[in-house]
Design a protein around this motif. Structure first.
Motif, short mmCIF file in Angstrom:
data_model
loop_
_atom_site.label_atom_id
_atom_site.label_comp_id
_atom_site.label_asym_id
_atom_site.label_seq_id
_atom_site.Cartn_x
_atom_site.Cartn_y
_atom_site.Cartn_z
N LYS A 252 188.88 85.10 -11.49
CA LYS A 252 189.17 86.05 -10.46
C LYS A 252 188.26 87.59 -10.90
N SER A 253 188.59 87.60 -12.09
CA SER A 253 187.80 88.92 -12.80
C SER A 253 186.29 88.79 -13.04
N LEU A 254 185.75 87.77 -12.91
CA LEU A 254 184.33 87.58 -13.08
C LEU A 254 183.41 88.00 -12.20
N LYS A 255 182.41 88.66 -12.24
CA LYS A 255 181.56 89.20 -10.98
C LYS A 255 180.35 88.39 -10.94
N THR A 256 180.13 87.86 -9.88
CA THR A 256 179.01 86.90 -9.63
C THR A 256 177.54 87.96 -9.11
N ARG A 257 176.49 87.52 -9.80
CA ARG A 257 175.35 88.29 -9.31
C ARG A 257 174.32 87.51 -8.37
N ASN A 258 173.58 88.37 -7.74
CA ASN A 258 172.59 87.90 -6.67
C ASN A 258 171.45 87.50 -7.49
N SER A 259 170.78 86.31 -7.34
CA SER A 259 169.74 85.89 -8.17
C SER A 259 168.39 86.40 -7.41
N GLY A 260 168.56 87.03 -6.46
CA GLY A 260 167.18 87.63 -5.75
C GLY A 260 167.42 88.86 -4.83
N LEU A 261 166.50 89.58 -4.40
CA LEU A 261 166.39 90.77 -3.86
C LEU A 261 165.94 90.35 -2.40
N GLU A 262 166.68 90.64 -1.50
CA GLU A 262 166.31 90.68 0.08
C GLU A 262 165.80 92.07 0.59
N ASN A 263 166.51 93.13 0.07
CA ASN A 263 166.09 94.43 0.38
C ASN A 263 164.91 95.09 -0.15
N PRO A 264 163.67 95.38 0.81
CA PRO A 264 162.50 95.63 0.31
C PRO A 264 162.42 96.76 -0.48
N ILE A 265 163.37 97.59 -0.06
CA ILE A 265 163.16 99.11 -0.98
C ILE A 265 163.89 98.79 -2.46
N PHE A 266 165.02 98.02 -2.43
CA PHE A 266 165.34 97.64 -3.98
C PHE A 266 164.49 96.79 -4.50
N LYS A 267 163.54 96.03 -3.79
CA LYS A 267 162.54 95.10 -4.39
C LYS A 267 161.50 95.90 -4.82
N HIS A 268 160.97 96.84 -4.09
CA HIS A 268 160.14 97.88 -4.51
C HIS A 268 160.47 98.48 -5.87
N GLN A 269 161.47 99.05 -5.88
CA GLN A 269 161.86 99.89 -6.81
C GLN A 269 161.91 98.98 -8.10
N LEU A 270 162.58 97.75 -8.02
CA LEU A 270 162.49 96.93 -9.20
C LEU A 270 161.19 96.45 -9.70
N GLU A 271 160.25 96.26 -8.82
CA GLU A 271 158.79 96.06 -9.26
C GLU A 271 158.10 97.23 -10.13
N GLN A 272 158.39 98.24 -9.50
CA GLN A 272 157.89 99.72 -10.16
C GLN A 272 158.64 99.65 -11.53
N ILE A 277 157.88 98.67 -17.56
CA ILE A 277 157.97 97.86 -18.73
C ILE A 277 156.70 96.95 -19.39
N ASP A 278 156.26 96.61 -18.27
CA ASP A 278 154.77 95.95 -18.82
C ASP A 278 154.04 96.95 -19.76
N GLU A 279 153.88 98.04 -19.00
CA GLU A 279 152.98 99.24 -19.84
C GLU A 279 153.75 99.21 -21.33
N VAL A 280 154.88 99.84 -21.10
CA VAL A 280 155.46 99.85 -22.55
C VAL A 280 155.38 98.70 -23.49
N ASP A 281 155.36 97.43 -22.90
CA ASP A 281 155.28 96.19 -23.76
C ASP A 281 153.77 96.36 -24.42
N ARG A 282 152.67 96.73 -23.45
CA ARG A 282 151.63 96.78 -23.97
C ARG A 282 151.46 97.96 -25.15
N GLU A 283 151.96 98.84 -24.91
CA GLU A 283 152.19 100.03 -25.91
C GLU A 283 152.55 99.45 -27.44
N LEU A 284 153.64 98.80 -27.10
CA LEU A 284 154.47 98.05 -28.27
C LEU A 284 153.03 97.31 -29.24
N LEU A 285 152.64 96.37 -28.36
CA LEU A 285 151.71 95.62 -28.72
C LEU A 285 150.67 96.36 -29.55
#
Length: 362
Positions: A252-272, A277-285
């Motif tokens: 009962k205490s465990l929290k389930t998570r959504n595996s995908g995003l339907e909200n386009p605003i949230f999806k856009h923010q996540l992609e940004q 992160i991709d840019e930082v990874d390139r800098e790390l390399l």
């Protein structure tokens, strides 16, 4: 390898799939009381050890086939499905004759391709769900190989169980989770049902919730957890078992998570954020490339001065200071230690190539 998703199992299963029950089936009374308690918590698939492979002889290895009639009785009484571990064709034959609904192959069996093949051959023509626990040691190829043997035997309802890996350096867990390995397994076989076994990872009941929550956060398909009506008196693995009531409270205490995003605003923010992160990874390399260039210069200097590649005092300094720096920056120092172990190993490889006059790989 193609596998069936949970909703095609023909058992009306919905994610998350929950399996719970005692480490070992001990007596008819213990089994009945445990199953009754779990049913009250909504559990519909019970697990129970009949044959228990143990590390050393003399430890309790299960009551054996005499437990099968007790299992049949509770199945009929409470209307539940039942899952047990099998380690050889004889176990398979007896389990099928007893009407067992789900099988799993244990970690100690998964390490033996001959044993897995014998089990796979004994199940040809049988339509039953079967899960494969990861091998004792962190060997993804061995885990996948066991799944492939079942698939090639014609079995279609195949799944995997992540129960952690042996690691003598780990002082917290009974078996280290090494989450990257089940994630890689799921990446390679996306439709494979993947359960988490927090009991065998944690080894102590106070660790189970955090492990189970991590599995939910990582989008595992369910849990298989050990539960006993009186854990402290359990004949095996007492420290990692929960009472049915405690197990229900954890669920009962465990929290389930959504595996995908339907909200386009949230999806856009996540992609940004992911682009950043991709840019930082390139800098790390780029930084790692510069570091390796300096390592090559160090290698040339050691060669010209006839110095050994490995300098123990330097390694001690790197190992300590990087962890200290990480802690001051609020980064997990244990994580950074592992990162720099890999970096230092590659640095030694580079310098050894220079010492031996071999061409550096670009």
């Amino acid at each position: 390898m193609e596998t069936k998703t949970l909703d095609r199992w023909g058992m009306n299963l919905q994610k998350p799939l929950i399996i719970a029950g005692p480490c070992s089936v001990e007596t008819p009374e213990q089994l009945d009381r445990t199953v009754a308690g779990l049913v009250d918590q909504g559990v519909r698939i019970i697990r129970g050890g009949v044959w228990k492979p143990r590390t050393r002889p003399g430890n309790f290895e299960g009551v054996g086939a005499i437990a099968l009639p007790w299992i049949k009785e509770v199945k009929e009484k409470y209307g539940v499905k039942f899952a047990i571990e099998v380690a050889n064709p004889n176990h398979v034959e007896q389990a099928l004759e007893a009407g067992i609904d789900l099988l799993w192959i244990g970690a100690r069996t998964t390490v033996n391709p001959f044993a897995v093949q014998e089990i796979a051959d004994s199940l040809k023509g049988v339509d039953i769900p079967i899960f494969v626990k990861n091998p004792v040691n962190p060997d993804l190829a061995l885990w996948i190989g066991a799944l492939e043997r079942l698939d090639q035997a014609g079995l279609k309802r195949i799944g995997a169980i992540h129960r952690g890996f042996s690691n003598f350096n780990d002082t917290k867990y009974r078996n280290s989770p090494m989450w990257q390995l089940p994630i890689e397994l799921k990446t390679k076989i996306p439709n494979l049902p993947l359960l988490n076994d927090p009991s065998h990872i944690g080894g102590k009941r106070d660790l189970l919730f955090d492990i189970a929550q991590m599995a939910y956060d990582l989008n595992f398909d369910g849990l298989i957890v050990e539960s006993h009506i009186d854990p402290d008196k359990a004949w095996s693995d007492a420290a990692q078992q929960l009472t049915p009531d405690a197990f229900g409270a954890m669920l009962k205490s465990l929290k389930t998570r959504n595996s995908g995003l339907e909200n386009p605003i949230f999806k856009h923010q996540l992609e940004q954020l992911r682009e950043q992160i991709d840019e930082v990874d390139r800098e790390l390399l780029e930084v790692l490339t510069r570091r390796m260039s300096l390592v090559e210069q160090v290698g040339e200097y050691k060669k010209s001065n006839n110095l050994t590649v490995f300098q123990i005092e330097r390694w001690k300094k790197v190992f300590k200071t990087r962890a200290d720096w990480a802690e001051s920056m609020n980064v997990n120092p244990e994580f950074i230690k592992e990162v720099f172990k890999l970096i230092h190993t590659e640095s030694i490889n580079k310098q050894t190539e220079i010492m031996e006059g071999r061409k550096l790989e670009k």
